[in-house]
Design a protein around this motif. Structure first.
Motif, short mmCIF file in Angstrom:
data_model
loop_
_atom_site.label_atom_id
_atom_site.label_comp_id
_atom_site.label_asym_id
_atom_site.label_seq_id
_atom_site.Cartn_x
_atom_site.Cartn_y
_atom_site.Cartn_z
N ASP A 1 0.84 -1.21 0.00
CA ASP A 1 0.00 0.00 0.00
C ASP A 1 0.87 1.25 0.00
O ASP A 1 0.62 2.20 -0.72
CB ASP A 1 -0.89 0.05 1.25
N ARG A 2 1.90 1.22 0.88
CA ARG A 2 2.76 2.39 1.00
C ARG A 2 3.49 2.65 -0.30
O ARG A 2 3.60 3.78 -0.76
CB ARG A 2 3.79 2.19 2.13
N ALA A 3 4.02 1.58 -0.91
CA ALA A 3 4.76 1.73 -2.16
C ALA A 3 3.84 2.30 -3.24
O ALA A 3 4.19 3.24 -3.94
CB ALA A 3 5.35 0.40 -2.58
N LEU A 4 2.63 1.75 -3.33
CA LEU A 4 1.72 2.16 -4.40
C LEU A 4 1.14 3.54 -4.16
O LEU A 4 0.60 4.16 -5.07
CB LEU A 4 0.58 1.14 -4.56
N SER A 5 1.28 4.05 -2.94
CA SER A 5 0.79 5.40 -2.69
C SER A 5 1.72 6.43 -3.33
O SER A 5 1.39 7.60 -3.42
CB SER A 5 0.63 5.66 -1.20
N THR B 1 -14.03 12.18 -0.23
CA THR B 1 -14.85 10.97 -0.32
C THR B 1 -14.20 9.95 -1.25
O THR B 1 -14.15 8.76 -0.96
CB THR B 1 -16.26 11.33 -0.85
N LEU B 2 -13.65 10.44 -2.36
CA LEU B 2 -12.99 9.55 -3.32
C LEU B 2 -11.70 9.00 -2.71
O LEU B 2 -11.34 7.83 -2.94
CB LEU B 2 -12.72 10.29 -4.63
N GLU B 3 -11.02 9.83 -1.92
CA GLU B 3 -9.81 9.35 -1.23
C GLU B 3 -10.18 8.24 -0.25
O GLU B 3 -9.47 7.22 -0.15
CB GLU B 3 -9.14 10.51 -0.47
N LYS C 1 -4.79 8.18 -1.41
CA LYS C 1 -4.81 8.30 -2.88
C LYS C 1 -6.16 7.86 -3.44
O LYS C 1 -6.77 6.93 -2.94
CB LYS C 1 -3.73 7.39 -3.48
N ILE C 2 -6.55 8.51 -4.52
CA ILE C 2 -7.77 8.14 -5.22
C ILE C 2 -7.45 7.01 -6.20
O ILE C 2 -6.44 7.06 -6.89
CB ILE C 2 -8.32 9.36 -5.98
N THR D 1 -3.48 20.02 3.41
CA THR D 1 -2.66 18.83 3.20
C THR D 1 -2.67 18.57 1.69
O THR D 1 -3.72 18.52 1.08
CB THR D 1 -3.24 17.63 3.95
N VAL D 2 -1.48 18.45 1.11
CA VAL D 2 -1.39 18.32 -0.35
C VAL D 2 -0.55 17.10 -0.71
O VAL D 2 0.25 16.63 0.09
CB VAL D 2 -0.75 19.58 -0.98
N GLN D 3 -0.76 16.59 -1.91
CA GLN D 3 0.08 15.49 -2.39
C GLN D 3 0.29 15.63 -3.90
O GLN D 3 -0.19 14.80 -4.67
CB GLN D 3 -0.49 14.13 -2.01
N PRO D 4 0.99 16.68 -4.33
CA PRO D 4 1.26 16.83 -5.75
C PRO D 4 2.28 15.78 -6.21
O PRO D 4 2.90 15.11 -5.38
CB PRO D 4 1.87 18.23 -5.83
N ARG D 5 2.46 15.69 -7.53
CA ARG D 5 3.48 14.79 -8.07
C ARG D 5 4.87 15.27 -7.65
O ARG D 5 5.75 14.49 -7.34
CB ARG D 5 3.35 14.79 -9.60
N LEU D 6 5.03 16.59 -7.60
CA LEU D 6 6.33 17.17 -7.27
C LEU D 6 6.15 18.35 -6.31
O LEU D 6 5.32 19.22 -6.56
CB LEU D 6 6.97 17.66 -8.58
#
Lengths: 379, 253
Positions: A38-42, A79-81, A224-225, A316-321
């Motif tokens: 799960d962690r890796a795929l996040s 909700t999707l997360e 993650k969605i 709280t954000v999680q952009p690609r970069l």
């Protein structure tokens, strides 16, 4: 055993996730443990190379519920997360995922939920449920919980979610954990809820061993969605309700920054030192089409506005970069960006704490580095 | 108006340490304060009292030393302080805490308004106020940034994801206060004098008719730990220009 691969566009050479090292260029890496997987795929750069196939019969009942929060007839991102995480938990528990959709008209919203992992949508429709109200939403959801006995109920840790969930939990006398940042099930199938406390300085693992359902609110922007293509079932419910005791007189919208869609976020901290450097940050953001973020220090100094603050008391954000410029790396900030795909930190102090959370570390003075970066980007 | 303000005593810092053996938070040696948002609730009560004749009762559940928090609230302007303390209450989660507070408020009897802080800086749950409102069967308005008392009802600006809503509810009602609602005042000299002379009301489990089942927490803390950093990343080497070039390459991908 699942085989995963670090994608070739990963900007670094290798990635370490809870002890597992993924090297760029390797065909694949085996991961045994489902939590590690799960962690890796996040991480956005990690993809499944080959998945172990299992055919399990999903049990009826004992569902995992996700409260489908809506604003102006649109499903909230959180909700999707939650559905993304619910899928991981449902696979471990071998049960179905149901969404509770409280609305005046369901329109195509169940489809959206099916496409993100819901097996069942309980559509509770009534004209009085068009807008969120504590008392009516509590009543209709509690009535349904009593009837269906789900084992887990998850709500987004939004203002509404954190108003609603404790009211429901108390009415049905079950335990509730607030603002969780990780969820898992233990060997006995009990939900282990990780929540930050003391301003994110401490993490606590909390369970609700005896009462059901196990209830949790989850911090937005953490999970993650996952897209899905389920052919779900809609169960329609027409509740018998009267008007809410709390009346909304007026709704006022104020400007709030939305960094949700940003692929890249560039954020500044105390190390910006002045508003001129903050302007350079803006220039880079427009060159890259990136969002701007800030640590609390940069907000307090007046260089960047409060609505862009990232961290415990902000977004709280999680952009690609994520590019952290002159940010010291206090836990209150890190907690708001640590799930970004790739983190670059620029700081003039080689011992800055932020480097402990970064994939790429650059020791440099921003007054020199930012202009140099701008000229390279313009080339 | 009868106003009840619920407060919590918390450690003065959030930068706490964990005892690695027991997994518990080390509270020794750390001074205690009234939870910051609860001070906003207290200030709001005083502001209402300045407009409408009111009695402010401040209550807290905690160990005997939580008395200090009550005395500070009295120094700010509360009329009465009630300490809910019993060894049985130790380790309460939000469910059992709300049971104890509800029992105390039912014992107080008449009230029009209950004010709480948005959330406490130790647990960060924001769950006790809605659970308390549910126990008492009264409406709640969370995240208030402005409160106005009208005849028999309240008008409140309530923070939302998009801005704020103006809402109205009949009394009695429970409201939680954001930190931007006001600036809490400092105690006056007269207030401090009153605070130390004032007799506090002390209720234990027996006084409140609370049995063991009412305070047996439903949630259980398995363990506490410090969040782990992921470990230092790759250090870029070279001149300023070379490093800028390297980063630009990543950004252009």
């Amino acid at each position: 055993m699942t085989k995963v691969k670090l994608q070739d566009n990963y900007p670094g050479f290798s990635l370490t996730i809870s002890g597992v090292v993924l090297n760029k260029g390797d065909d694949f890496t085996d991961i045994d443990d489902s939590t590690e997987l799960d962690r890796a795929l996040s991480n956005d750069y990690v993809v499944i190379y080959e998945k172990k196939e299992e055919t399990k019969e999903i049990k009826e009942g004992n569902e995992i519920w996700v409260y489908a929060e809506t604003h102006n007839a649109i499903i909230s991102k959180v909700t999707l997360e939650l559905l993304g995480k619910a899928q991981i938990l449902a696979d471990k528990l071998n049960v179905k995922i149901a969404c509770v959709l409280v609305c005046d008209k369901k329109e195509n919203l169940p489809e959206v939920l099916f496409n993100h992992g819901a097996d069942i949508v309980y559509a509770i429709e009534h004209p009085l449920l068009k807008k969120y109200s504590t008392d009516l939403y509590t009543k209709v959801i509690t009535d349904l919980i009593k009837k269906q006995s789900p084992q887990i109920v998850m709500c987004g840790g939004t203002l509404n979610g954190r108003d609603l969930a404790p009211r429901i939990a108390k009415r049905i006398n079950t335990g509730l954990t607030a603002d969780c940042t990780e969820l898992d099930v233990d060997e006995d199938g009990i939900l282990v809820q990780t929540k930050p406390a003391f301003g994110d300085n401490v993490m606590a693992e909390i369970t609700c061993p005896v009462k059901r359902p196990q209830m949790t609110t989850v911090r937005p922007g953490v999970f993650k969605i996952h897209k899905n293509t389920k052919k779900g079932k809609i169960i329609n419910i027409r509740p018998d309700i009267k008007g809410s005791i709390v009346k909304i007189i007026e709704e006022i919208k104020t400007d709030r920054t939305n960094l949700d869609g940003s692929e890249i976020i560039i954020a500044g901290g105390r190390g910006l030192c002045n508003s001129a450097n903050a302007k350079l940050l803006e220039e880079i953001s427009s060159l890259l089409g990136a969002g701007i973020g800030a640590s609390r220090a940069a907000v307090d100094a007046g260089w960047i506005t409060k609505d862009k603050q990232i961290g415990q008391t902000g977004l709280t954000v999680q952009p690609r970069l994520y590019i952290a410029c002159g940010i010291s790396g206090a836990i209150q900030h890190v907690t708001g960006m640590q799930n970004s795909g790739f983190i670059v930190a620029v700081n003039k102090d080689p011992n800055a704490l932020i480097f402990q959370s970064a994939d790429y570390c650059i020791v440099a003075d921003l007054s020199q580095f930012l202009p140099a970066l701008i000229s390279k980007l313009k080339k | 108006m009868n106003i009840i303000v619920c407060i919590k005593q918390v450690p003065k810092t959030t930068n706490v340490k964990i005892d690695l053996k027991t997994g518990r938070i080390i509270r020794e040696g750390i001074p205690s304060i009234i939870n910051p948002d609860d001070k906003n609730a207290m200030e709001e009560a005083i502001k209402i009292k300045e407009l409408i004749p009111s009695k402010i009762t401040v209550i807290t559940m905690g160990p005997p030393q939580a008395e200090e928090a009550l005395r500070e609230a009295i120094a700010m302007g509360a009329d009465e302080g009630i300490l809910l303390s019993d060894i049985m209450f130790a380790g309460s989660d939000s469910w059992s805490t709300s049971n104890v507070l509800a029992s105390a408020i039912k014992k107080i009897g008449a009230y029009d308004l209950i004010l709480c802080g948005r959330q406490a800086i130790d647990g960060d749950t924001a769950q006790v106020p809605p659970e308390l409102a549910e126990s008492l069967g009264i409406p709640q308005i969370t995240y208030a940034q402005k409160i106005e008392i009208l005849s028999g009802k309240v008008k409140v600006e309530k923070e939302t994801e998009e801005g704020y809503n103006i809402v109205e509810a009949p009394l009695p009602v429970l409201i939680t206060c954001n930190s931007n609602i006001n600036n809490p005042r400092y105690p006056t000299l007269i207030g401090l004098n009153n605070a130390f002379e004032k007799d506090l009301i002390r209720w234990n489990a027996k006084d409140l008719n609370i049995s063991k089942e009412d305070v047996e927490s439903l949630t259980y803390v398995k363990k506490t730990f410090k969040p782990a950093a992921k470990g230092k990343g790759t250090m870029l080497k070279g001149s300023m220009q070379e490093m800028a070039n390297e980063l630009a390459k990543i950004l252009k991908k």
